[in-house]
Design a protein around this motif. Structure first.
Motif, mmCIF file in Angstrom:
data_model
loop_
_atom_site.group_PDB
_atom_site.id
_atom_site.type_symbol
_atom_site.label_atom_id
_atom_site.label_comp_id
_atom_site.label_asym_id
_atom_site.label_seq_id
_atom_site.Cartn_x
_atom_site.Cartn_y
_atom_site.Cartn_z
ATOM 1 N N ARG A 147 35.780 45.634 35.239
ATOM 2 C CA ARG A 147 36.807 46.332 36.333
ATOM 3 C C ARG A 147 36.727 47.608 36.093
ATOM 4 O O ARG A 147 37.918 48.143 37.336
ATOM 5 C CB ARG A 147 37.679 44.897 36.219
ATOM 6 C CG ARG A 147 37.597 43.797 36.336
ATOM 7 C CD ARG A 147 38.653 42.800 35.411
ATOM 8 N NE ARG A 147 38.192 41.281 36.164
ATOM 9 C CZ ARG A 147 39.116 39.893 35.911
ATOM 10 N NH1 ARG A 147 39.960 40.330 35.704
ATOM 11 N NH2 ARG A 147 38.335 38.944 36.811
ATOM 12 N N GLY A 148 37.479 48.247 35.092
ATOM 13 C CA GLY A 148 37.704 49.136 34.747
ATOM 14 C C GLY A 148 36.745 50.418 35.091
ATOM 15 O O GLY A 148 37.462 51.551 36.217
ATOM 16 N N ASP A 149 35.155 50.688 34.726
ATOM 17 C CA ASP A 149 35.100 51.901 34.796
ATOM 18 C C ASP A 149 34.013 51.643 35.876
ATOM 19 O O ASP A 149 34.551 52.421 36.841
ATOM 20 C CB ASP A 149 33.888 52.050 34.039
ATOM 21 C CG ASP A 149 32.664 52.914 33.760
ATOM 22 O OD1 ASP A 149 33.317 53.975 34.381
ATOM 23 O OD2 ASP A 149 31.715 53.234 33.728
ATOM 24 N N GLN A 150 34.068 50.907 36.334
ATOM 25 C CA GLN A 150 33.435 50.405 37.945
ATOM 26 C C GLN A 150 33.950 50.015 39.155
ATOM 27 O O GLN A 150 33.752 50.828 40.264
ATOM 28 C CB GLN A 150 31.752 49.528 37.757
ATOM 29 C CG GLN A 150 31.039 49.776 36.296
ATOM 30 C CD GLN A 150 29.578 48.654 37.198
ATOM 31 O OE1 GLN A 150 29.753 47.510 37.241
ATOM 32 N NE2 GLN A 150 28.133 48.972 36.757
ATOM 33 N N GLY A 151 34.956 49.029 38.167
ATOM 34 C CA GLY A 151 35.710 49.205 39.699
ATOM 35 C C GLY A 151 36.976 49.898 40.173
ATOM 36 O O GLY A 151 37.724 49.684 41.039
ATOM 37 N N LEU A 152 37.706 50.419 39.160
ATOM 38 C CA LEU A 152 38.548 51.303 38.919
ATOM 39 C C LEU A 152 38.710 52.813 38.865
ATOM 40 O O LEU A 152 38.236 53.405 40.339
ATOM 41 C CB LEU A 152 39.633 50.665 38.405
ATOM 42 C CG LEU A 152 40.909 51.561 38.540
ATOM 43 C CD1 LEU A 152 41.745 51.667 39.597
ATOM 44 C CD2 LEU A 152 42.151 51.345 37.188
ATOM 45 N N ILE A 153 37.714 53.094 38.124
ATOM 46 C CA ILE A 153 37.528 54.926 38.119
ATOM 47 C C ILE A 153 35.920 55.217 38.978
ATOM 48 O O ILE A 153 35.841 56.156 39.737
ATOM 49 C CB ILE A 153 37.463 54.990 36.679
ATOM 50 C CG1 ILE A 153 38.188 54.780 35.285
ATOM 51 C CG2 ILE A 153 36.548 56.252 36.209
ATOM 52 C CD1 ILE A 153 37.712 54.622 33.825
#
Length: 674
Positions: free
Chosen positions: A620-626
């Motif tokens: 969610r953080g690395d792939q989904g947002l950043i």
């Protein structure tokens, strides 16, 4: 001389490591083994000199660094405590180097293996000769690195590199505590020099500082932080889980690192800092209870293990518990005495196990052994010597050192020490039971070799069915075995003794296992000044150990005989009794065979939450947002824009004319509206 014996293994590591296959197997082995035997000889000269009254000294090698008020030199501290450790480290390491000539004979990466062994030895020597905490931490981390490399030596084997990572991670937890302890000692005393700190401990009694939001006694807090580091390196509960898995490395590694040297670093640290621990009743009590808990935990688990190396590994864990509760009760000399004798008989047991594994074509499960005393009699004799030493048969090394530990726990008279004594007696009974269980299952009874897949593969290969067999197997590189007829019921396989490079170390270690206790008993736990101020030593207290009550005096021997008797009845007289016990007490057996479920608890408590949190940050953080709105989003926008622009670049004149007319219309509209 001290500089030569410390730095020779480093030079050997550089030659073997850099030269590697260019200099060849024989040269790499000769350089590293020769360097270790020279270091061993110089260590014994140094030790004997210190026994005979040579003064302790600090040998300045170089100025290391200065940062504000922190000034650290590279200096080698040589006192009797260092001398004991030098003898233990270099003697075991030299014999392990020699043993590895036979054990690793067919391994294609011998130069790398011997280089790692020498690197480990150098790091351990740096640890025990350090005259300041920063230099000690350098050696502390060095042995951690070397153990990681050696445990995962067969890096293509998943279980090996998993065990190496586990050892590295668990030790980082302990090392974090050690670092906090070093920081706190510098804050309290303004130096990291060991002599300065230990001499100033009496003046710091009663000092407090804020730790984790609470006002705490400075000495107690710092001692406990150092003990956290000792727990990690010496595999004490709850930081013990890496030690049994570390058996995935080659057996010589097990003997060197996880029996005689690296795992004793924590005991050495507590003894080196004995004035600090002795100044805090709370810290000493914690050390006592943790040592006692580890002794009984590991002993109970060892009774249910089937892997011959894991039985000995848990035995190591248990014996380290004895050393720690001895130190916790103030018997630092007894702790070092048991460390000293344990090095000989535990290294002997591990190398004997390697000889058995060599004879059984990599098979480590004792359920597939039996009857080996007739075909490998010298290994059998050496392993019996190691067993009688560890179980404390009268006048062997283990008898003197273990009795000193137990009697000291009784004589101290505190609640914690009496608990440790009681636990120690029961652990001694279990030690005798699982040690003789190993002997009876391995060397007695009918051969059970035909049930082993390793043996079946060996016979299959010997008959020419697999000309492309990889000699580098799961535990070592040997495939030079003789084969018997199928009619003997042993799958057509006949074990044989190990080559002489493996047998000579067994003979020398057998001598130490039998006589080291008797030779050095009066020195280590005598009433005179053998330790010469290198650790806290009360001569009158040790003199009182000769006058303990009769029942206390005989209880270790009675425990040893009881364990031997039970093992004999269960595994020789009535072999079905073990299976009957498992069925009747299946929950208890499951609890012990699963190691008190420590791994499962840690997996639920730490591993799974860490993976869950890591997946959230990753998905969610690395792939989904950043990635989505960062590099992937921008690159996607550019790609979409270029795709649209591409449609207008058709090469047709009427398309361009249409675009121009549309542009003129838009411009005219904008102008008219404005």
């Amino acid at each position: 001389m001290i500089q030569i014996l410390v730095f020779l293994p480093l030079i050997a590591f550089l030659i073997a490591g850099i030269g590697n296959r260019m200099i060849g197997n024989v040269a790499a082995k000769s350089v590293t083994t020769g360097a270790l035997f020279i270091s061993c000889a110089l260590s014994w000269v140094t030790f004997i000199g210190l026994i005979n009254g040579a003064p302790a000294q600090d040998v300045l090698v170089a100025q290391w660094f200065t940062s504000g008020d922190l000034a650290v030199n590279w200096s080698l501290k040589v006192d009797i405590l260092t001398g004991v450790m030098l003898v233990v480290i270099t003697s075991v390491s030299a014999l392990v180097h020699l043993y590895s000539w036979g054990y690793m004979a067919e391994d294609p990466d011998q130069p790398r293996f011997f280089a790692y062994l020498s690197l480990f030895t150098f790091a351990m020597l740096m640890l025990v000769t350090a005259d300041n905490l920063v230099q000690m931490f350098f050696g502390w981390e060095g042995v951690g690195l070397a153990s990681y490399l050696l445990i995962g030596f067969w890096y293509k084997k998943p279980s090996a590199w998993a065990a190496a990572i586990k050892a590295f991670v668990v030790n980082r937890v302990g090392d974090f505590g050690f670092m906090l302890g070093i920081f706190g000692l510098f804050m309290l005393f303004g130096t990291v020099d060991l002599d300065t700190i230990l001499s100033a401990v009496p003046t710091a009694k009663g000092a407090t500082f804020t730790f984790l939001g609470h006002s705490v006694d400075a000495i107690t807090c710092l001692a406990l932080l150092l003990f956290v580091g000792a727990c990690g390196k010496s595999a004490q509960v709850p930081l013990h889980t890496w030690l049994p898995d570390a058996m995935e490395g080659p057996t010589p590694v097990s003997a060197l690192i996880h029996a005689a040297t690296m795992v004793t670093a924590g005991v050495f640290l507590v003894c080196r800092m004995s004035p600090l621990f002795d100044a805090s009743v709370t810290a000493s009590t914690v050390v006592t209870y943790v040592g006692a808990l580890t002794a009984i935990f590991a002993a109970t688990v060892a009774t249910t293990q089937h892997d011959i190396k894991r039985v000995i590994a848990y035995s190591t864990c248990s014996q380290l518990g004895f050393m720690f509760f001895a130190a916790g009760t103030g018997a630092y000399g007894a702790a070092m005495f048991h460390l000293f004798t344990h090095a000989f008989f535990k290294a002997l047991l591990f190398l004997c196990a390697g000889s058995v594994i060599h004879a059984m074509h990599h098979e480590q499960d004792m359920r597939y052994y039996g009857g080996l005393r007739k075909v490998i009699p010298w290994t059998f004799a050496a392993m019996v010597i190691g067993t009688i030493a560890i179980t404390g048969v009268n006048y062997t090394s283990g008898y003197f050192s273990k009795d000193a530990v137990l009697f000291a726990a009784w004589e101290r008279g505190t609640e914690a020490s009496r608990v440790a004594f009681s636990v120690g007696i029961f652990a001694s009974l279990l030690t005798s039971f699982y040690s003789w269980r190993l002997i009876f299952k391995t060397f007695f009874g009918k051969p059970r070799w035909s049930q082993s897949e390793h043996i079946q593969h060996a016979v299959h290969d010997a008959h020419g069915h697999d000309d492309h067999h990889d000699h580098v197997h799961a535990d070592h590189g040997h495939d030079d075995h003789h084969h018997a007829d199928q009619a003997d019921g042993t799958a057509g396989y006949h074990p044989h003794e190990s080559p002489w490079p493996m047998m000579v170390p067994l003979a020398l270690l057998s001598f130490g296992a039998l006589f080291a206790g008797a030779i050095f008993n009066d020195m280590f736990v005598g009433h005179h000044g053998f330790w010469n101020g290198s650790l806290v030593h009360d001569g009158e207290f040790y003199a009182a150990l000769h006058h303990v009550p009769g029942l206390v005096h005989w209880s270790p021997t009675l425990a040893m005989l009881t364990g031997l008797t039970i093992a004999f009845l269960v595994y020789i007289r009535n072999p079905q009794a073990a299976d009957a016990f498992k069925k009747q007490f299946r929950h208890l057996h499951a609890f012990l065979s699963n190691k008190w479920y420590f791994d499962e608890i840690y997996n639920w408590l730490f591993v799974k939450p860490a993976l869950w949190l890591g997946n959230i940050f990753w998905k969610r953080g690395d792939q989904g947002l950043i990635d989505r709105f960062g590099p992937d989003g921008l690159s996607g926008l550019v790609g979409s824009g270029s795709g649209i622009a591409h449609r207008f670049q058709s090469g047709l004149v009427y398309s361009y004319a249409l675009v121009m007319l549309a542009g003129v219309a838009l411009f005219a509209t904008w102008f008219m509206v404005r």
